[in-house]
Design a protein around this motif. Sequence first.
Motif, PDB file in Angstrom:
ATOM      1  N   ASN A 164      53.228  33.393  45.664  1.00  0.00           N
ATOM      2  CA  ASN A 164      54.452  33.575  44.875  1.00  0.00           C
ATOM      3  C   ASN A 164      54.214  33.293  43.391  1.00  0.00           C
ATOM      4  O   ASN A 164      55.013  32.627  42.722  1.00  0.00           O
ATOM      5  N   VAL A 165      53.097  33.790  42.853  1.00  0.00           N
ATOM      6  CA  VAL A 165      52.789  33.640  41.432  1.00  0.00           C
ATOM      7  C   VAL A 165      52.272  34.960  40.868  1.00  0.00           C
ATOM      8  O   VAL A 165      51.758  35.813  41.595  1.00  0.00           O
ATOM      9  N   TRP A 166      52.418  35.115  39.544  1.00  0.00           N
ATOM     10  CA  TRP A 166      51.936  36.281  38.811  1.00  0.00           C
ATOM     11  C   TRP A 166      50.631  35.952  38.094  1.00  0.00           C
ATOM     12  O   TRP A 166      50.472  34.855  37.552  1.00  0.00           O
ATOM     13  N   ASN A 167      49.718  36.916  38.058  1.00  0.00           N
ATOM     14  CA  ASN A 167      48.529  36.855  37.226  1.00  0.00           C
ATOM     15  C   ASN A 167      48.714  37.935  36.167  1.00  0.00           C
ATOM     16  O   ASN A 167      48.787  39.117  36.483  1.00  0.00           O
ATOM     17  N   HIS A 168      48.812  37.522  34.898  1.00  0.00           N
ATOM     18  CA  HIS A 168      49.236  38.418  33.831  1.00  0.00           C
ATOM     19  C   HIS A 168      48.085  39.146  33.148  1.00  0.00           C
ATOM     20  O   HIS A 168      47.031  38.567  32.902  1.00  0.00           O
ATOM     21  N   ASN A 169      48.329  40.406  32.822  1.00  0.00           N
ATOM     22  CA  ASN A 169      47.466  41.224  31.959  1.00  0.00           C
ATOM     23  C   ASN A 169      45.989  41.067  32.306  1.00  0.00           C
ATOM     24  O   ASN A 169      45.177  40.620  31.511  1.00  0.00           O
ATOM     25  N   ILE A 170      45.646  41.486  33.525  1.00  0.00           N
ATOM     26  CA  ILE A 170      44.262  41.415  34.018  1.00  0.00           C
ATOM     27  C   ILE A 170      43.356  42.242  33.105  1.00  0.00           C
ATOM     28  O   ILE A 170      43.648  43.407  32.805  1.00  0.00           O
ATOM     29  N   GLN A 171      42.259  41.658  32.666  1.00  0.00           N
ATOM     30  CA  GLN A 171      41.337  42.350  31.764  1.00  0.00           C
ATOM     31  C   GLN A 171      40.305  43.147  32.565  1.00  0.00           C
ATOM     32  O   GLN A 171      39.722  42.641  33.529  1.00  0.00           O
ATOM     33  N   THR A 172      40.110  44.384  32.190  1.00  0.00           N
ATOM     34  CA  THR A 172      39.118  45.244  32.829  1.00  0.00           C
ATOM     35  C   THR A 172      38.272  45.913  31.751  1.00  0.00           C
ATOM     36  O   THR A 172      38.696  46.034  30.599  1.00  0.00           O
ATOM     37  N   ASP A 173      37.076  46.355  32.121  1.00  0.00           N
ATOM     38  CA  ASP A 173      36.184  47.003  31.154  1.00  0.00           C
ATOM     39  C   ASP A 173      36.771  48.320  30.653  1.00  0.00           C
ATOM     40  O   ASP A 173      36.693  48.633  29.469  1.00  0.00           O
ATOM     41  N   ILE A 174      37.310  49.087  31.564  1.00  0.00           N
ATOM     42  CA  ILE A 174      37.910  50.373  31.215  1.00  0.00           C
ATOM     43  C   ILE A 174      39.362  50.353  31.661  1.00  0.00           C
ATOM     44  O   ILE A 174      39.677  49.900  32.762  1.00  0.00           O
ATOM     45  N   ARG A 175      40.245  50.839  30.803  1.00  0.00           N
ATOM     46  CA  ARG A 175      41.659  50.832  31.129  1.00  0.00           C
ATOM     47  C   ARG A 175      42.268  52.166  30.702  1.00  0.00           C
ATOM     48  O   ARG A 175      41.989  52.657  29.611  1.00  0.00           O
ATOM     49  N   PRO A 176      43.119  52.777  31.546  1.00  0.00           N
ATOM     50  CA  PRO A 176      43.774  54.031  31.146  1.00  0.00           C
ATOM     51  C   PRO A 176      44.630  53.812  29.898  1.00  0.00           C
ATOM     52  O   PRO A 176      45.019  52.688  29.576  1.00  0.00           O
TER      53      PRO A 176
END
Length: 198
Positions: A164-176
């Motif tokens: 019941n928690v959010w993980n915000h703005n996950i960082q990825t190498d490539i993003r659309p």
Amino acid sequence: DGQESNLLLYDTRGADITWCLNNTFELENGVYGHTAYIENNQVFTIGGCLNDGNFCDFSLSFDITDIVPMEMAISTRNCKFLTVEQYNDRLYAYGGKYALYKNHLYTSNIHDIEWEKLVSGNEPPDTRYGHSSTVNGSCMYIFAGYDVLFGPSNELNVYSFDENVWNHNIQTDIRPVCRYYHFCTNFEKDGKTHMFVF
């Protein structure tokens, strides 16, 4: 020309893309900005707006084996451009737009639709609409949408059903690129789970 009330189907069994137009249910107004989920070969719609500008206060269901319309049930999620996902025997509705943008998470038993606001263990993502969502494992992935603070977004936020928690703005190498009013789902390839954005 206004909004349509047709049901479009895509035949995935063949190599060619085949769309089937089924105009089996007549609405005085078409519906737009809604979302849907599938349970036991039935498609259920949630939310959206009618051509006259009023929010849709009913839910349509279709049997996808016969493509026949079924009952119209009351839906209390008077909202448009939200997403709804299913996890176990519950539905989870996130975001959308009413008079203001929303970032609330609502849940309901899938067999007896009665929405209640879910208070998570930390702050949800920024308010948004027109985002997409998909479920993988015990997590719901919320991608992009129109963010009330920054406009079109390409953020990836993850909600854990179990914790019941959010993980915000996950960082990825490539993003659309930033987008809203789109769709996403996940699929398996080479032993890995991929997100498909369309």
